[in-house]
Design a protein around this motif. Structure first.
Motif, PDB file in Angstrom:
ATOM      1  N   VAL A  39       0.857  -1.191   0.000  1.00  0.00           N
ATOM      2  CA  VAL A  39       0.000   0.000   0.000  1.00  0.00           C
ATOM      3  C   VAL A  39       0.889   1.235   0.000  1.00  0.00           C
ATOM      4  O   VAL A  39       1.885   1.304   0.730  1.00  0.00           O
ATOM      5  CB  VAL A  39      -0.933   0.019   1.225  1.00  0.00           C
ATOM      6  N   LEU A 212      -4.951  -5.516   5.751  1.00  0.00           N
ATOM      7  CA  LEU A 212      -4.440  -4.175   5.986  1.00  0.00           C
ATOM      8  C   LEU A 212      -5.619  -3.225   6.043  1.00  0.00           C
ATOM      9  O   LEU A 212      -6.589  -3.362   5.289  1.00  0.00           O
ATOM     10  CB  LEU A 212      -3.475  -3.762   4.873  1.00  0.00           C
ATOM     11  N   LEU A 214      -6.804   0.846   6.060  1.00  0.00           N
ATOM     12  CA  LEU A 214      -6.366   2.186   5.680  1.00  0.00           C
ATOM     13  C   LEU A 214      -7.501   3.166   5.985  1.00  0.00           C
ATOM     14  O   LEU A 214      -8.473   3.237   5.231  1.00  0.00           O
ATOM     15  CB  LEU A 214      -6.022   2.220   4.193  1.00  0.00           C
ATOM     16  N   GLU A 233      -2.161   6.190   8.540  1.00  0.00           N
ATOM     17  CA  GLU A 233      -1.544   4.959   9.009  1.00  0.00           C
ATOM     18  C   GLU A 233      -2.175   3.769   8.283  1.00  0.00           C
ATOM     19  O   GLU A 233      -3.241   3.886   7.665  1.00  0.00           O
ATOM     20  CB  GLU A 233      -1.700   4.824  10.522  1.00  0.00           C
ATOM     21  N   CYS A 234      -1.521   2.617   8.391  1.00  0.00           N
ATOM     22  CA  CYS A 234      -2.000   1.417   7.693  1.00  0.00           C
ATOM     23  C   CYS A 234      -1.620   0.194   8.513  1.00  0.00           C
ATOM     24  O   CYS A 234      -0.618  -0.469   8.230  1.00  0.00           O
ATOM     25  CB  CYS A 234      -1.411   1.343   6.288  1.00  0.00           C
ATOM     26  N   THR A 251     -13.520   3.629   5.458  1.00  0.00           N
ATOM     27  CA  THR A 251     -12.271   2.906   5.703  1.00  0.00           C
ATOM     28  C   THR A 251     -12.043   1.918   4.572  1.00  0.00           C
ATOM     29  O   THR A 251     -12.987   1.294   4.076  1.00  0.00           O
ATOM     30  CB  THR A 251     -12.327   2.160   7.049  1.00  0.00           C
TER      31      THR A 251
END
Length: 257
Positions: A39, A212, A214, A233-234, A251
Motif C-alpha cells: 500500500v 491491511l 487504511l 496509518e495502515c 475505511t
C-alpha cells in the motif's frame, strides 16, 4: 517516504516531508503476515513516466508481476491519469512514439476526481499526471519498465516494456467509484473493500484472516484496546472481527487473494 523528482515538498496532513525533499511516495512496508500486498500514498507535482509492468506469467527471473489500482483522494482542476491507448496500437508504433515523445498523444488521459478508482491489469501502459493525491494498492513488486520519461536522465526499458505492453484501450469495466462499494476490487492478486458504518456478514467472512486497514479519516481501533490507527496509518490486523470502527468514517480494507 520516498523522494521523487515529480514529488512534492509540501504534503497534506498528517504527513510532513523532511526539509528540502520532494516526497512522491509513502510506502507501508508489507508485514510478515501479508507480504503479497503493498500500500502506498502518491503525491504528484509533475507527470510520472509512461510505464508498464509485467504479469506473473510474463515476468522473467529477477522480475515480479505487478497489478495495481489507484484511488483518487484529491485532484486539482483538470488532473488526469493516462491509462491505455485511444485505439489499438502495434508494438512498432508504440516504440517509435516512445522514442520521439508522441506516445503521450496516443494514450487516453482520463479526468480524475476524488473517489475515482482505476484498476490496472499487468500490461496496461499508464502514467500519472500532476496535481494528484492517490492511494495505490498493488502486488508487492518493484518491477517497472519505463517507456518514456520526458527527457529526464533516467534509464528506459523499451525492449522489456514492449514485450509486455498491451497496445489497447482501457476497459471501462476497470474504472469504478468509491461510492460503488463495498467491493471495489476483487482481482486475481488482491481484494479492496470500502466500509462505512455497520459491517455486513459478507464483508466479515471475506476478511477472516490477515488484512491491511487504511483509514482516510477517523480512527480504527483494536477491540481489546491494544492499538489504534488514524488517517495516514495502515495497520495489519489478524481479522476484521477484531477491529472497532465506531470512530471511523470511510475505511479501506485490503488483503491478498
Amino acid at each position: 517516504m520516498v523522494e521523487k523528482v515529480w514529488g512534492r515538498d509540501s504534503l497534506p496532513a498528517p504527513f510532513v516531508p523532511p526539509a528540502g525533499q520532494r516526497i512522491g511516495e509513502i510506502w507501508f512496508e508489507p508485514p510478515a503476515e501479508l507480504p503479497q500486498v503493498l500500500v502506498k500514498y502518491l503525491f504528484t507535482s509533475e507527470k510520472l513516466s509512461v510505464q508498464v509492468h509485467p504479469s506473473d506469467a510474463s515476468a522473467k527471473p529477477g522480475e515480479a508481476g505487478k497489478e495495481e489500482c489507484w484511488l483518487v483522494l484529491d485532484a486539482e482542476d483538470d488532473a488526469r491519469l493516462a491509462i491505455g491507448f485511444e485505439r489499438e496500437v502495434p508494438p512498432e508504433e508504440i516504440e517509435a512514439a516512445a522514442k520521439d515523445g508522441s506516445i503521450e498523444d496516443l494514450l487516453t488521459w482520463h479526468r480524475a476526481h476524488p473517489g475515482d478508482l482505476f484498476y490496472l491489469p499487468a500490461g496496461t501502459v499508464h502514467a500519472i499526471g500532476p496535481g494528484l493525491a492517490l492511494v495505490e494498492v498493488q502486488q508487492t513488486s518493484d518491477t517497472t519498465f519505463r517507456l518514456y520519461d520526458y527527457g529526464r536522465p533516467r534509464e528506459l526499458h523499451l525492449t522489456r516494456g514492449l514485450e509486455v505492453a498491451e497496445g489497447v484501450p482501457y476497459a471501462a469495466e476497470h474504472r469504478r467509484s468509491i461510492a460503488d462499494g463495498p467491493v471495489l476490487v476483487d482481482g486475481p492478486h488482491f481484494r479492496l473493500d470500502r466500509i462505512e458504518g455497520a459491517l455486513d456478514a459478507a464483508t466479515l467472512s471475506a476478511y477472516e484472516g490477515a488484512l491491511l486497514v487504511l483509514p482516510p479519516e477517523g480512527e480504527v481501533a483494536a477491540k481489546d484496546g491494544s492499538a489504534r490507527a488514524a488517517a495516514g496509518e495502515c495497520p495489519v490486523a489478524d481479522g476484521l472481527a477484531s477491529l472497532d470502527f465506531t470512530k471511523a468514517g470511510v475505511t479501506l480494507l485490503t488483503r491478498a487473494v
